[in-house]
Design an enzyme around this catalytic site. Structure first.
Site, short mmCIF file in Angstrom:
data_model
loop_
_atom_site.label_atom_id
_atom_site.label_comp_id
_atom_site.label_asym_id
_atom_site.label_seq_id
_atom_site.Cartn_x
_atom_site.Cartn_y
_atom_site.Cartn_z
N HIS A 21 33.47 40.87 24.89
CA HIS A 21 33.40 41.95 24.03
C HIS A 21 32.26 43.03 24.32
O HIS A 21 31.18 42.42 25.03
CB HIS A 21 33.64 41.48 22.49
CG HIS A 21 34.86 41.31 22.36
ND1 HIS A 21 35.33 41.17 20.92
CD2 HIS A 21 35.84 40.91 22.91
CE1 HIS A 21 36.47 40.69 20.81
NE2 HIS A 21 36.87 40.44 22.13
N GLU A 43 29.80 44.12 22.77
CA GLU A 43 28.46 43.69 22.31
C GLU A 43 27.98 42.52 22.74
O GLU A 43 26.89 42.60 23.29
CB GLU A 43 28.71 43.21 20.70
CG GLU A 43 29.18 44.33 19.73
CD GLU A 43 30.60 44.09 19.79
OE1 GLU A 43 30.95 44.40 18.65
OE2 GLU A 43 31.37 43.95 20.63
N CYS A 71 31.79 38.45 17.69
CA CYS A 71 30.63 39.20 18.05
C CYS A 71 29.68 39.04 17.12
O CYS A 71 28.35 39.24 17.77
CB CYS A 71 31.19 40.50 18.44
SG CYS A 71 32.45 40.64 19.80
N LEU A 116 60.29 55.25 36.10
CA LEU A 116 59.35 55.19 35.24
C LEU A 116 58.10 54.46 35.49
O LEU A 116 57.39 53.60 34.57
CB LEU A 116 60.10 54.83 33.97
CG LEU A 116 61.30 55.71 33.23
CD1 LEU A 116 61.69 55.05 31.96
CD2 LEU A 116 60.80 57.06 33.26
#
Length: 350
Positions: free
Chosen positions: A44, A46, A78, A196
């Site tokens: 993450h 942090e 975190c 697509l």
């Protein structure tokens, strides 16, 4: 916080289903470390920023766009890393609705000063799909269309390649890569036979086809390899058609369809339960009209080419019954206009 917002964008293509998060560790004007959530399952923001700051983080201020998580997911909380680093203060852009204040509470109990709400509107817009799905159970819906100056999306014979120029088409491919799913109606599959894909601009999105009748060729490009294809249809659709498409690898999702029309809100909620946070609606006109009539659209990209096609029977970007008064129709706000070669992009939010 502006720097943290910019860092968060670096995870745009790979962080899903997690939100985009950026983080900066600083002491006064001096940046000690920075990071972002690069991919699902990875560090993450942090944790990445604190690792780069190292021991210098003790007594510093941590700026993070979204409230630090306080429970285990793919990685440890975190808040554990923030407490261990010894930062003095945490400044948060926006609270995470899935945490219900848990991250802030953990930090405050550890004696860390917490301030929240800096550039909150920007953080919420950056993570609009995450916030909408978390709070409503519905995916974030982006409507995209390419049309001429007189509002036509194809000629009277149905030809539509290419109305917009290469720069507009390139941005359209990036929008696909940034979406979990791209949705078109059965008429678009029959008329345009689109694949697509993202055309190398990023990961290919899930392909979703809306078709009450299931009059779709199993040989259509949308059923080719490269990405999964789901078909949204009514409960009374022909069983033989369902089996034919399933043999091509399509997944059929059936819904109640009173009057022969699927209630899109039910279908979109089912997609959200299956992990879809952001849908790009590419057409055709009836599909766009259904999304707008049910008030499910959140954002729009309208590419306008400097040409005219005319013809009373030519398709338009939004079909359906229409609205009785100019003031009754959906209207964009926070509108931006951008030149893309000779084309013009009109972008805004509902």
């Amino acid at each position: 916080m502006i720097r943290a917002l910019n860092l968060a964008e670096r995870g745009r293509l790979n962080a899903h289903p997690n939100p985009l998060v950026g983080c900066v560790v600083a002491r006064g004007p001096r940046v000690l470390g920075e990071g972002w959530h690069d991919r699902f399952g990875g560090d993450h923001a942090e944790v990445a920023a604190l690792r780069r700051a190292g021991p210098r983080a003790r007594g510093a201020t941590l700026y993070v766009t979204l409230e630090p998580c306080s429970r285990w997911g793919k990685t440890p909380p975190c808040t554990d890393a923030v407490k261990a680093a010894g930062v003095r203060r945490v400044v948060i852009g926006a609270r995470d609705p899935s945490l219900r204040g848990g991250g802030v509470a953990v930090l405050k109990r550890a004696g860390i000063r917490v301030d929240a709400g800096l550039f909150q509107r920007d953080v919420r817009r950056q993570n609009a799909a995450f916030f909408k799905k978390t709070t409503t159970g519905l995916p974030y819906v982006v409507v995209k269309m390419a049309q001429t100056l007189d509002g036509k999306t194809a000629t009277r014979t149905g030809a539509s390649r290419w109305i917009s120029g290469p720069r507009a088409r390139s941005l359209g491919h990036r929008l696909r890569a940034q979406s979990d799913a791209v949705l078109v109606g059965g008429e678009t599959v029959r008329r345009d036979n689109p694949g697509l894909s993202s055309h190398g601009r990023g990961p290919n999105p899930l392909r979703v086809v809306l078709s009450s009748s299931l009059k779709l060729s199993p040989r259509a490009a949308v059923f080719s390899e490269g990405a999964p294809t789901w078909v949204l249809t009514g409960e009374s659709s022909p069983a033989a058609s369902k089996k034919s498409l399933e043999r091509r690898g399509a997944q059929i999702l059936s819904f109640r369809s009173p009057g022969g029309r699927i209630r899109l809100k039910d279908a979109f909620r089912a997609l959200a339960r299956r992990g879809v946070s952001r849908i790009l609606v590419e057409g055709g006109g009836r599909t766009a009209a259904a999304v707008l009539e049910e008030k499910l659209a959140d954002e729009a990209y309208v590419f306008v080419a400097p040409s005219f096609l005319g013809g009373g029977g030519s398709p338009t970007g939004v079909a359906g019954r229409g609205w009785p008064r100019p003031s009754a129709g959906p209207r964009l706000k926070d509108v931006g206009v951008t030149r893309l070669g000779d084309d013009v992009l009109i972008h805004g939010y509902f």
